[in-house]
Enzyme design. Sequence first.
Site, mmCIF file in Angstrom:
data_model
loop_
_atom_site.group_PDB
_atom_site.id
_atom_site.type_symbol
_atom_site.label_atom_id
_atom_site.label_comp_id
_atom_site.label_asym_id
_atom_site.label_seq_id
_atom_site.Cartn_x
_atom_site.Cartn_y
_atom_site.Cartn_z
ATOM 1 N N ASP A 164 0.681 -1.237 0.031
ATOM 2 C CA ASP A 164 0.124 0.026 -0.031
ATOM 3 C C ASP A 164 1.014 1.238 0.136
ATOM 4 O OD1 ASP A 164 -2.394 -1.478 0.162
ATOM 5 O OD2 ASP A 164 -2.527 -1.323 2.129
ATOM 6 N N ASP B 209 -13.454 -4.358 -2.350
ATOM 7 C CA ASP B 209 -13.278 -4.514 -0.727
ATOM 8 C C ASP B 209 -14.541 -4.597 -0.180
ATOM 9 O OD1 ASP B 209 -10.486 -3.414 -1.089
ATOM 10 O OD2 ASP B 209 -11.377 -1.130 -1.088
#
Length: 257
Positions: free
Chosen positions: A11, A130
């Site tokens: 990330d 997600d």
Amino acid sequence: MLSRRIIPCLDVRDGRVVKGVKFRDHVDMGDIVELALRYRDHGADELVFYDIGASPQGRSVDYRWVERVARLIDIPFCVAGGIGEVETARAVLHAGADKISINSPALRQPALISALAEAFGVQCVVVGIDSIREADGQWRVRCNTGDPDKTQALPLRTLDWIVEAQRLGAGEIVLNCMDSDGVRCGYDIAQLSQARALCQVPLVASGGAGDMQHFADVFHKADVDGALAASVFHSGAISIPGLKQFLREQQIEVRDV
């Protein structure tokens, strides 16, 4: 069955690799290129880079670090973050990425999946999802999860979106199970198994890896094609060579380090 893939996830925020818990409270984990080189040397099958601030901030990924990574590593890598149009995807691929992944932009504009598949081929197009389990027991999709203040709950059921994304041209699905993210208690086998039953393209599990057995479980029980993890690799809790040896002992086919 092809070899199962071990995929470190990086990330990216403000040019650095970070990691949070359930998509919140991110801490700095190191330099993008240094970590990419480490994972290349340790036998990762591919890398995934998420510019987690790009979509919430309405911008595209920074091509400069994509070019730096591409110059230095010789394993496939995928880039996600703010890819909302074909030309942005073209620039990311031109910078050296092997695949592009779209998440929130696909939710806002589902036809983008088809446009990307037509422009670059389905093998280049990954759809990230997600997903979180709500009070009624249903898994539903979240949007803009890179910024907790901008995250949106959608009525869209995760399993319905998996089917639709494939119909539109997704060549791979990465299912990020938000309830499991960063807590190291194991992948969400129940959700991933239901996704597997509907997924005709490669399925990658994300969220929950805490020990080597968790990887074996998700391959054996959910039959995923790849397992993505971040904190256990960044922290050194699990080494990729050791993990691959363990998986071979569990009769799971993986590529050599």
